[in-house]
Design a protein around this motif. Structure first.
Motif, PDB file in Angstrom:
ATOM      1  N   ALA A   1      -4.809 -28.388  37.862  1.00 25.78           N
ATOM      2  CA  ALA A   1      -3.794 -28.390  36.803  1.00 25.78           C
ATOM      3  C   ALA A   1      -3.589 -26.991  36.226  1.00 25.78           C
ATOM      4  O   ALA A   1      -2.469 -26.627  35.835  1.00 25.78           O
ATOM      5  N   LEU A   2      -4.650 -26.201  36.159  1.00 25.03           N
ATOM      6  CA  LEU A   2      -4.574 -24.872  35.541  1.00 25.03           C
ATOM      7  C   LEU A   2      -3.950 -23.820  36.449  1.00 25.03           C
ATOM      8  O   LEU A   2      -3.239 -22.924  35.973  1.00 25.03           O
ATOM      9  N   VAL A   3      -4.204 -23.875  37.749  1.00 23.86           N
ATOM     10  CA  VAL A   3      -3.733 -22.822  38.661  1.00 23.86           C
ATOM     11  C   VAL A   3      -2.217 -22.628  38.590  1.00 23.86           C
ATOM     12  O   VAL A   3      -1.744 -21.491  38.482  1.00 23.86           O
ATOM     13  N   PRO A   4      -1.392 -23.684  38.640  1.00 23.36           N
ATOM     14  CA  PRO A   4       0.056 -23.457  38.515  1.00 23.36           C
ATOM     15  C   PRO A   4       0.444 -22.804  37.186  1.00 23.36           C
ATOM     16  O   PRO A   4       1.374 -21.982  37.152  1.00 23.36           O
ATOM     17  N   ARG A   5      -0.256 -23.121  36.124  1.00 24.82           N
ATOM     18  CA  ARG A   5       0.023 -22.492  34.822  1.00 24.82           C
ATOM     19  C   ARG A   5      -0.305 -20.996  34.861  1.00 24.82           C
ATOM     20  O   ARG A   5       0.421 -20.178  34.294  1.00 24.82           O
ATOM     21  N   ILE A   6      -1.405 -20.643  35.546  1.00 25.70           N
ATOM     22  CA  ILE A   6      -1.780 -19.228  35.643  1.00 25.70           C
ATOM     23  C   ILE A   6      -0.743 -18.462  36.449  1.00 25.70           C
ATOM     24  O   ILE A   6      -0.348 -17.348  36.083  1.00 25.70           O
ATOM     25  N   ILE A   7      -0.304 -19.058  37.557  1.00 25.33           N
ATOM     26  CA  ILE A   7       0.701 -18.394  38.388  1.00 25.33           C
ATOM     27  C   ILE A   7       1.978 -18.166  37.589  1.00 25.33           C
ATOM     28  O   ILE A   7       2.575 -17.087  37.635  1.00 25.33           O
ATOM     29  N   GLU A   8       2.391 -19.173  36.829  1.00 21.78           N
ATOM     30  CA  GLU A   8       3.583 -19.015  35.977  1.00 21.78           C
ATOM     31  C   GLU A   8       3.358 -17.922  34.934  1.00 21.78           C
ATOM     32  O   GLU A   8       4.243 -17.094  34.669  1.00 21.78           O
ATOM     33  N   HIS A   9       2.172 -17.904  34.360  1.00 22.64           N
ATOM     34  CA  HIS A   9       1.821 -16.879  33.369  1.00 22.64           C
ATOM     35  C   HIS A   9       1.858 -15.482  33.982  1.00 22.64           C
ATOM     36  O   HIS A   9       2.351 -14.528  33.359  1.00 22.64           O
ATOM     37  N   MET A  10       1.368 -15.336  35.205  1.00 21.54           N
ATOM     38  CA  MET A  10       1.379 -14.037  35.877  1.00 21.54           C
ATOM     39  C   MET A  10       2.808 -13.555  36.140  1.00 21.54           C
ATOM     40  O   MET A  10       3.062 -12.349  36.190  1.00 21.54           O
ATOM     41  N   ASN A  11       3.714 -14.485  36.316  1.00 25.33           N
ATOM     42  CA  ASN A  11       5.110 -14.120  36.556  1.00 25.33           C
ATOM     43  C   ASN A  11       5.881 -13.838  35.272  1.00 25.33           C
ATOM     44  O   ASN A  11       6.768 -12.986  35.244  1.00 25.33           O
ATOM     45  N   THR A  12       5.548 -14.541  34.209  1.00 21.80           N
ATOM     46  CA  THR A  12       6.270 -14.344  32.940  1.00 21.80           C
ATOM     47  C   THR A  12       5.654 -13.241  32.089  1.00 21.80           C
ATOM     48  O   THR A  12       6.340 -12.617  31.285  1.00 21.80           O
ATOM     49  N   LYS A  13       4.342 -13.012  32.262  1.00 27.00           N
ATOM     50  CA  LYS A  13       3.662 -11.932  31.537  1.00 27.00           C
ATOM     51  C   LYS A  13       2.844 -11.115  32.536  1.00 27.00           C
ATOM     52  O   LYS A  13       1.614 -11.170  32.563  1.00 27.00           O
ATOM     53  N   PRO A  14       3.522 -10.349  33.392  1.00 21.31           N
ATOM     54  CA  PRO A  14       2.824  -9.628  34.465  1.00 21.31           C
ATOM     55  C   PRO A  14       2.053  -8.424  33.940  1.00 21.31           C
ATOM     56  O   PRO A  14       2.309  -7.926  32.833  1.00 21.31           O
ATOM     57  N   TYR A  15       1.136  -7.970  34.751  1.00 19.22           N
ATOM     58  CA  TYR A  15       0.423  -6.720  34.472  1.00 19.22           C
ATOM     59  C   TYR A  15       1.357  -5.558  34.817  1.00 19.22           C
ATOM     60  O   TYR A  15       1.990  -5.548  35.881  1.00 19.22           O
ATOM     61  N   ILE A  16       1.467  -4.586  33.931  1.00 22.02           N
ATOM     62  CA  ILE A  16       2.291  -3.404  34.167  1.00 22.02           C
ATOM     63  C   ILE A  16       1.391  -2.184  34.056  1.00 22.02           C
ATOM     64  O   ILE A  16       0.730  -1.981  33.034  1.00 22.02           O
ATOM     65  N   ASP A  17       1.332  -1.374  35.118  1.00 29.59           N
ATOM     66  CA  ASP A  17       0.406  -0.246  35.105  1.00 29.59           C
ATOM     67  C   ASP A  17       0.987   0.963  34.365  1.00 29.59           C
ATOM     68  O   ASP A  17       2.097   0.903  33.812  1.00 29.59           O
ATOM     69  N   LYS A  18       0.242   2.046  34.358  1.00 29.68           N
ATOM     70  CA  LYS A  18       0.616   3.230  33.578  1.00 29.68           C
ATOM     71  C   LYS A  18       1.942   3.840  34.016  1.00 29.68           C
ATOM     72  O   LYS A  18       2.607   4.527  33.242  1.00 29.68           O
ATOM     73  N   LYS A  19       2.311   3.612  35.265  1.00 28.88           N
ATOM     74  CA  LYS A  19       3.553   4.179  35.787  1.00 28.88           C
ATOM     75  C   LYS A  19       4.694   3.164  35.807  1.00 28.88           C
ATOM     76  O   LYS A  19       5.748   3.420  36.377  1.00 28.88           O
ATOM     77  N   GLY A  20       4.476   2.027  35.177  1.00 27.37           N
ATOM     78  CA  GLY A  20       5.538   1.037  35.074  1.00 27.37           C
ATOM     79  C   GLY A  20       5.674   0.115  36.269  1.00 27.37           C
ATOM     80  O   GLY A  20       6.623  -0.670  36.340  1.00 27.37           O
ATOM     81  N   ARG A  21       4.733   0.164  37.230  1.00 24.55           N
ATOM     82  CA  ARG A  21       4.778  -0.753  38.368  1.00 24.55           C
ATOM     83  C   ARG A  21       4.358  -2.147  37.910  1.00 24.55           C
ATOM     84  O   ARG A  21       3.363  -2.298  37.191  1.00 24.55           O
ATOM     85  N   VAL A  22       5.102  -3.134  38.322  1.00 24.10           N
ATOM     86  CA  VAL A  22       4.918  -4.506  37.841  1.00 24.10           C
ATOM     87  C   VAL A  22       4.154  -5.322  38.872  1.00 24.10           C
ATOM     88  O   VAL A  22       4.492  -5.329  40.064  1.00 24.10           O
ATOM     89  N   TYR A  23       3.129  -6.045  38.426  1.00 25.04           N
ATOM     90  CA  TYR A  23       2.287  -6.842  39.299  1.00 25.04           C
ATOM     91  C   TYR A  23       2.356  -8.308  38.886  1.00 25.04           C
ATOM     92  O   TYR A  23       1.623  -8.756  38.001  1.00 25.04           O
ATOM     93  N   LYS A  24       3.257  -9.032  39.525  1.00 21.57           N
ATOM     94  CA  LYS A  24       3.343 -10.465  39.329  1.00 21.57           C
ATOM     95  C   LYS A  24       2.437 -11.162  40.334  1.00 21.57           C
ATOM     96  O   LYS A  24       1.756 -10.512  41.140  1.00 21.57           O
ATOM     97  N   TYR A  25       2.447 -12.488  40.308  1.00 24.93           N
ATOM     98  CA  TYR A  25       1.675 -13.233  41.289  1.00 24.93           C
ATOM     99  C   TYR A  25       2.177 -12.881  42.688  1.00 24.93           C
ATOM    100  O   TYR A  25       3.375 -12.896  42.953  1.00 24.93           O
ATOM    101  N   GLY A  26       1.250 -12.573  43.574  1.00 24.97           N
ATOM    102  CA  GLY A  26       1.623 -12.204  44.938  1.00 24.97           C
ATOM    103  C   GLY A  26       1.336 -10.761  45.271  1.00 24.97           C
ATOM    104  O   GLY A  26       1.513 -10.346  46.418  1.00 24.97           O
TER     105      GLY A  26
END
Length: 594
Positions: free
Chosen positions: A389-414
Motif C-alpha cells: 500500500a505504501l510503495v505507490p504512495r512513495i512513487i507518487e511522492h517522488m514525482n510530485t516532490k522530487p529531489y533537486i540537486d545543486k545544479k537544478g537537475r530533477v530526480y523523480k521516480y525512475g
C-alpha cells in the motif's frame, strides 16, 4: 512506441530512446530516463570507490582498532570492519524510520545512508592481502582491485586466477605478466595488449599463440619475430640483446616504436565472439544485446550493459552484474538478483528499489545495509499488505516532490541516486578513471571532491637518479622514497612519490625489468587509457580494395570479397571517426589476420 530524441538533463546532448527501450520501461513500469547512457553510467560510477584506500578506526561498539577502509578518516559515514559488519551485534532495522511525505524521498535515503554502518572494505577471505579491495580469495597480493583468486600479484585491477604479476589490467589465467592489458592465458609477457596464449614475449598487440616475439601486431602461431619480421632462433636472441629490454631507456625507446608499429595494421571494429544481433565491444556469447561492453559468460536481451559475468538477461543500464541476474535496471553490482532497480551492491536479492548493500532480501524500498529482510521501507519493517500500500504512495511522492540537486537537475521516480549523494569524492571513484574531470569541473557540476591527504615525506630519490637496470638495484631501494615522474602535475591521482616494496622488487628481478618511473596510480591510469571508451560511433570499413584509407595506408595481403572497390560494410565501433587507427569490418579483418 516510436524512436524519441531527448535532451540529457546533465550534458544537454540529445540521446535517442528506441522502441525496444520503451517496451522494456513499460514491462518494468518505470518512466524513460532523463539522462543519456554515458551520464547514467558516470552517475553510477561516482558511487564506487575501488582504489582509494585509507587507514581509519572501526566505529563498531567496543572496537576502535585501526583498519583499512575505502572511507577516509574524516568521512562521516559509520564504518565497521568486515567481521563486525557481518556479526550479530547489530541489525539494520534498528535504524528504521517513518516516511516523511514533506521531504523528498531521496533526501531521506541520504540521511539514512549516513547513519547505517557500512563495510570498511570488501575483501573476502584474503591471505596476507589486506591492501586489496572488492576482491575474493587473493593470497600474498598488494593493491589488487576488483580481482579474485590471484597469488603474489601487485598493482593490478580486474585480474583473475593469475599469479606472479604486476601492473596488469583485465588479465586472466596468466603468470609473470607485467604491464599487460586485456590478456588471457599468457606467461612471461610484458607491455602487451590483446594477447592470448602467448609467452616469453613483449610489446604484442592482438596476438594469439605466439612465443619469443617482440613488437608484433596481428600475428598467430608465430615465434622468433620482431616487429612482424621473421628471424631464426639465433638471430632473434642476438637482436633481442641489442634492443635491451632490461634497460629503462631501452624500454621507453621500444614503447615509442611499438606505438607507431600498432598504427600500421588494421584493427577489427569490435572484439566480439559469438555475439548474435549484438553491438558493443568485448562481448562473448551474447544475443540481442545493444550497446554493451565487457560482457563475458553470456547475456541476452540486454542494452547499455558494462561489465557482466555469468549470464545476464532482460536488463538495461546495469554494470558489474552476473550469476544469472535478470530484470535489472539502472543499478550496479548485482550477484545475483532479479527485479533490482536504482540500487547498488545487491546480493542474492529480488524486488529491490533505491537500496544499497542488500543481502538475501526482497521487497525493499529505500533501504540500507539490510540482511535477510523483506517488506522494509527506509529500514522499517512492514507487513506485506502495508508495504504494497505504501510503495505507490512513495512513487507518487517522488514525482510530485522530487529531489533537486545543486545544479537544478530533477530526480523523480525512475532515476538513480544523484551524484551529490555519493559518500565519496568524485576523484575517489572509478568515474574519475572513465570520465576524468578536474577539481574545478567536478565542483562546477555540484559534485564532491576529496582533497588528497597531506603526505609528510619528501622524496629521497629522483627518477633520473634510478639505476637504468634492475641488476644495478640494491636491496636498500626499498628504503627510498621515489619521486613520481609526473610530480603530481597530472590528473591521474598522482601520489607524487612512491616506494618499492620487497615483494615488488623480487618480481622485477625475476622478470628482469627496470624500476618504474611513475607511481602506481599514474601507471594504472595509463593502462586505463589504453582501452577504448564505452561509447559507439557509426562508421564504414576503411578497406578500399588493395589497401586501406588513412594517412598510414595499409597494403592488404589478400584479395577481399569486394575486389578493388571500396568495402560497403558499416558498423558501430568504439573507434571514434577522428582516431587514426585503421578500422576494418570483420570480413576484411579476418582476411588479413586469419
Amino acid at each position: 512506441m516510436n524512436t524519441e530524441a531527448k535532451a540529457c538533463q546533465n550534458c544537454k546532448q540529445n540521446f535517442v530512446i528506441e522502441p525496444d527501450d520503451f517496451a522494456f520501461y513499460e514491462k518494468i513500469n518505470v518512466p524513460p530516463p532523463t539522462f543519456c547512457f554515458l551520464c547514467r553510467i558516470q552517475r553510477r560510477m561516482a558511487f564506487r570507490n575501488e582504489r582509494t584506500l585509507y587507514k581509519r578506526k572501526c566505529d563498531a561498539p567496543e572496537h576502535g582498532e585501526e583498519m583499512i577502509s575505502i572511507f577516509a578518516p574524516d568521512n562521516p559515514q559509520q564504518v565497521y570492519d568486515h567481521k563486525a559488519w557481518w556479526g550479530d551485534s547489530w541489525d539494520g532495522t534498528a535504524y528504521g524510520r517513518e516516511i516523511d511525505f514533506n521531504v523528498p524521498f531521496l533526501e531521506q535515503i541520504k540521511s539514512l545512508w549516513r547513519e547505517v554502518p557500512d563495510i570498511a572494505l570488501l575483501n573476502i577471505n584474503p591471505v596476507n592481502s589486506e591492501y586489496c579491495s572488492i576482491t575474493e580469495g587473493n593470497k600474498n597480493c598488494y593493491l589488487v582491485f576488483g580481482g579474485d583468486f590471484n597469488e603474489n600479484t601487485l598493482y593490478s585491477t580486474y585480474i583473475f586466477h593469475s599469479k606472479e604479476s604486476l601492473d596488469t589490467y583485465w588479465v586472466q589465467k596468466s603468470e609473470l605478466n607485467y604491464e599487460t592489458v586485456d590478456c588471457i592465458s599468457c606467461s612471461q609477457l610484458m607491455y602487451s595488449r590483446y594477447a592470448e596464449s602467448c609467452y616469453n614475449s613483449a610489446f604484442l598487440f592482438n596476438c594469439v599463440n605466439c612465443h619469443d616475439c617482440l613488437g608484433c601486431v596481428n600475428m598467430k602461431n608465430a615465434a622468433y619475430c620482431i616487429f612482424n619480421e621473421q628471424y631464426s632462433k639465433e638471430e632473434y636472441a642476438a637482436k633481442l640483446k641489442e634492443l635491451d629490454l632490461e634497460s629503462a631507456a631501452g624500454v621507453e625507446e621500444l614503447r615509442k616504436k611499438f606505438q607507431a608499429q600498432m598504427m600500421k595494421y588494421p584493427r577489427k571494429f569490435a572484439r566480439n565472439l559469438h555475439a548474435i544481433n549484438s553491438t558493443g565491444d568485448n562481448l562473448e556469447e551474447t544475443k540481442n544485446c545493444r550497446e554493451c561492453f565487457d560482457v563475458f559468460g553470456g547475456a541476452e536481451d540486454c542494452a547499455h550493459v558494462w561489465l557482466a559475468y555469468s549470464s545476464v538477461k532482460d536488463s538495461m543500464d546495469v554494470d558489474r552484474v552476473g550469476m544469472n541476474t535478470e530484470l535489472g535496471y539502472d543499478c550496479s553490482t548485482i550477484y545475483p538478483g532479479s527485479k533490482v532497480f536504482f540500487s547498488r551492491f545487491t546480493f542474492s536479492s529480488h524486488d529491490i528499489y533505491y537500496s544499497y548493500n542488500s543481502h538475501n532480501s526482497s521487497y525493499l524500498f529505500g533501504c540500507v545495509g539490510l540482511r535477510n529482510k523483506q517488506y522494509c521501507i527506509l529500514n522499517k519493517q512492514y507487513t506485506k499488505e502495508e508495504y504494497e500500500a505504501l510503495v505507490p504512495r512513495i512513487i507518487e511522492h517522488m514525482n510530485t516532490k522530487p529531489y533537486i540537486d545543486k545544479k537544478g537537475r530533477v530526480y523523480k521516480y525512475g532515476e538513480f541516486f544523484p551524484v551529490e549523494l555519493s559518500p565519496f569524492g568524485y576523484n575517489e571513484t572509478i568515474a574519475q578513471e572513465m570520465f576524468p574531470l578536474t577539481r574545478a569541473e567536478a565542483e562546477a557540476e555540484g559534485w564532491n571532491w576529496r582533497e588528497p591527504q597531506e603526505r609528510n615525506y619528501a622524496p629521497t630519490k629522483r627518477t633520473g637518479e634510478l639505476p637504468d637496470r634492475i641488476s644495478e638495484v640494491g636491496e636498500d631501494i626499498s628504503n627510498e622514497i621515489i619521486e613520481c615522474e609526473h610530480k603530481g602535475l597530472c590528473n591521474d591521482q598522482c601520489t607524487v612519490a612512491f616506494k618499492i616494496v620487497p615483494a615488488e622488487l623480487q618480481l622485477y628481478r625475476r622478470i628482469k625489468i627496470p624500476l618504474p618511473r611513475l607511481c602506481p596510480s599514474c601507471r594504472h591510469y595509463r593502462r586505463v587509457r589504453a582501452r577504448n571508451p564505452i561509447e559507439l560511433w557509426e562508421r564504414k570499413c576503411m578497406c578500399k580494395g588493395a589497401n586501406s584509407e588513412g594517412q598510414m595506408a595499409y597494403r592488404n595481403l589478400t584479395e577481399h570479397f569486394h575486389g578493388t572497390e571500396y568495402c560497403s560494410n558499416k558498423f558501430e565501433t568504439t573507434y571514434a571517426p577522428e582516431r587514426p587507427e585503421i578500422v576494418y569490418c570483420e570480413s576484411c579483418y579476418n582476411n588479413e589476420v586469419s
